[in-house]
Design an enzyme around this catalytic site. Structure first.
Site, mmCIF file in Angstrom:
data_model
loop_
_atom_site.group_PDB
_atom_site.id
_atom_site.type_symbol
_atom_site.label_atom_id
_atom_site.label_comp_id
_atom_site.label_asym_id
_atom_site.label_seq_id
_atom_site.Cartn_x
_atom_site.Cartn_y
_atom_site.Cartn_z
ATOM 1 C CG ASP A 79 -0.204 -0.015 2.533
ATOM 2 O OD1 ASP A 79 0.814 -0.716 2.628
ATOM 3 O OD2 ASP A 79 -0.649 0.658 3.490
ATOM 4 C CD GLU A 146 4.213 0.446 6.792
ATOM 5 O OE1 GLU A 146 5.084 0.743 7.627
ATOM 6 O OE2 GLU A 146 3.700 1.271 6.000
#
Length: 487
Positions: A79, A146
């Protein structure tokens, strides 16, 4: 314009990074990138797994003659932080990132670039694709979400990986090896408020606190940049006391792990105070610029006339909110005693937004000392509980304690010295690398973190230095060739 980065070296990384820029992958919206990575591994004929949390794992056997080496996990997160300038039209859930070459750097047009952690992911992809890089057994771990909670690292199950060594490729200074990181806590706060009708005789304004640099709330908290929420509420307290200002709405900051760059408020003041109010806005802008001139050259604080709101905060709720935000700690709380120049404990007051009778406040607390982290959490809770707010301290994750006797640290120091004629700097980082969580699941792992030079992550100024990508790649390849023999 994005395709111009395909001309850069090493092509193995930039081609993969280009592919990543074309797939929207903001945190919490990662289905497309997960599907892409699944197909990527399967098309290579490699064992490819998607676990229940959304992590993608791709396993590649050792090359000939390297079967006796320790197994290595190459790890990065899929991400990216979705941040854009106010004047940039971009939908992070639909639009690709437009990457451009700007001198010695690659950046993006008005948005975050996604080099955090696209560079690490692209490098791991390049190794998986390679046919001429010598390496032992490899397991590539691409974690989910994350940036907004380390969800993938939290959800990783024991037993699915067989590695001995973790190479985390989520650091942001080439020539530095990271051996420790801070842990964190999310403070999620809700403060209910009641409204009343605004009396006649008031003039309404929208206040703008803009032009701040923002940035990563761990890596760049040490730079002393302005926090738009704290600056805005500093003025709101003054205007309430001196001009009987009424607050109608506030919307400040965006993501908990980004230093807030912009904050806005709709306020009303009695007509008789209007000129003095506007003069005070200009005075505060001058004060802020004087105080922060070295770090915030583009700071702007101003008011624009707006439609008069029907309702405003009742006086006691306005007072509680403003006092709590103004009193809340923010920025660097303590520096490390063990590692000079390293922040030990910090707080980022990231988000303040009012809607439907509730003000939502979000902060991210970091520390490499667990007791200090807990103490700061209670300090924040005390501040807001005094105002009648509900406070939840959650999403806690551990730090990563440095191991200066680490075998992979010694190996990579030697490799770097042999290749570049100097010993890389050994550092810990005031940010939430996934190593702490991953090491808790796989305590046998010998861990290290490194990467190319990235500046201003989590902000639209994010950029990666081109020549450091070359060194990062060469260092990774050479390190894989020199992974120790399994005992």
């Amino acid at each position: 314009m994005s395709k111009e980065i395909l001309s850069l070296e090493p092509k193995a990384i930039w081609e993969n990074f280009y592919s990543l820029t074309q797939i929207p992958r903001p945190s919490k919206h990662e289905d497309a990138i997960q599907d892409f990575m699944l197909k990527f591994g399967q098309d290579l004929g490699l064992e490819t797994i998607k676990d229940a949390t959304g992590n993608i794992i791709i396993k590649k056997p050792a090359t000939a003659g390297m079967e006796n080496r320790k197994c290595v996990v190459m790890q990065g997160h899929l991400d990216m932080v979705p941040q854009k300038n106010a004047d940039t039209d971009h939908d992070f859930e639909k639009d690709p990132i437009t990457a451009i070459i700007d001198g010695d750097w690659v950046t993006a047009q008005g948005t975050t670039l996604g080099a955090d952690n696209g560079m690490g992911v692209a490098a791991a992809m390049a190794v998986l694709q390679s046919k001429d890089i010598a390496h032992g057994p490899i397991e590539a771990l691409f974690t989910a979400d994350e940036e907004t909670g380390m969800t993938g690292a939290f959800g990783l199950e024991p037993g699915i990986l067989n590695a001995d060594i973790l190479l985390n490729m989520d650091s942001e200074d080439e020539g530095e090896l990271y051996v420790g990181c801070a842990g964190g806590i999310d403070a999620n706060i809700s403060l209910k408020y009641k409204e009343e009708k605004l009396d006649k005789g008031y003039v309404a304004h929208k206040l703008y606190m803009k032009g701040l640099k923002g940035g990563h709330s761990g890596m760049e908290i040490i730079l002393g940049r302005g926090n738009s929420n704290k600056l805005l509420f500093r003025f709101l307290r003054y205007a309430t006391k001196n001009f009987k200002m009424k607050l109608a709405a506030v919307d400040g900051g965006s993501l908990r792990n980004a230093i807030p760059r912009e904050s806005f408020a709709v306020v009303a003041v009695p007509e008789k105070y209007n000129e003095k109010f506007l003069a005070a806005v200009a005075e505060f802008e001058a004060t802020y610029k004087a105080e922060l001139s070295a770090v915030e050259p583009d700071l702007a604080f101003f008011a624009e006339a707006t439609d008069t709101p029907k309702n405003v905060f009742k006086k006691k709720y306005q007072k509680k909110l403003i006092n709590a935000i103004y009193a809340c700690p923010n920025g660097v709380i303590r520096m490390s005693d063990d590692m000079p120049g390293l922040v030990e404990t910090s707080l980022n007051l990231a988000r303040v937004v009012s809607e439907n009778g509730v003000v939502i406040i979000q902060a991210l607390l970091r520390s490499s000392v667990n007791s200090a982290k807990d103490d700061l959490g209670q300090m924040v809770a005390s501040t807001f509980e005094l105002a009648g707010a509900k406070v939840k301290l959650e999403g806690q994750y551990p730090g990563w304690k440095p191991n200066m006797d680490s075998p992979i640290l010694k190996t990579m120091q030697e490799v770097y010295n042999n290749k570049y004629g100097k010993i890389p700097e050994i550092k810990a980082i005031h940010a939430g690398l996934e190593c702490g969580l991953l090491g808790a699941v796989y305590p046998n792992w010998d861990m290290i973190s490194f990467g190319p030079t990235i500046r201003y992550p989590h902000s639209p100024d994010e950029k990666v230095k081109v020549d450091t990508v070359i060194k990062f790649w060469d260092f990774l390849v050479e390190s894989l060739k020199n992974i120790p023999v399994k005992e």
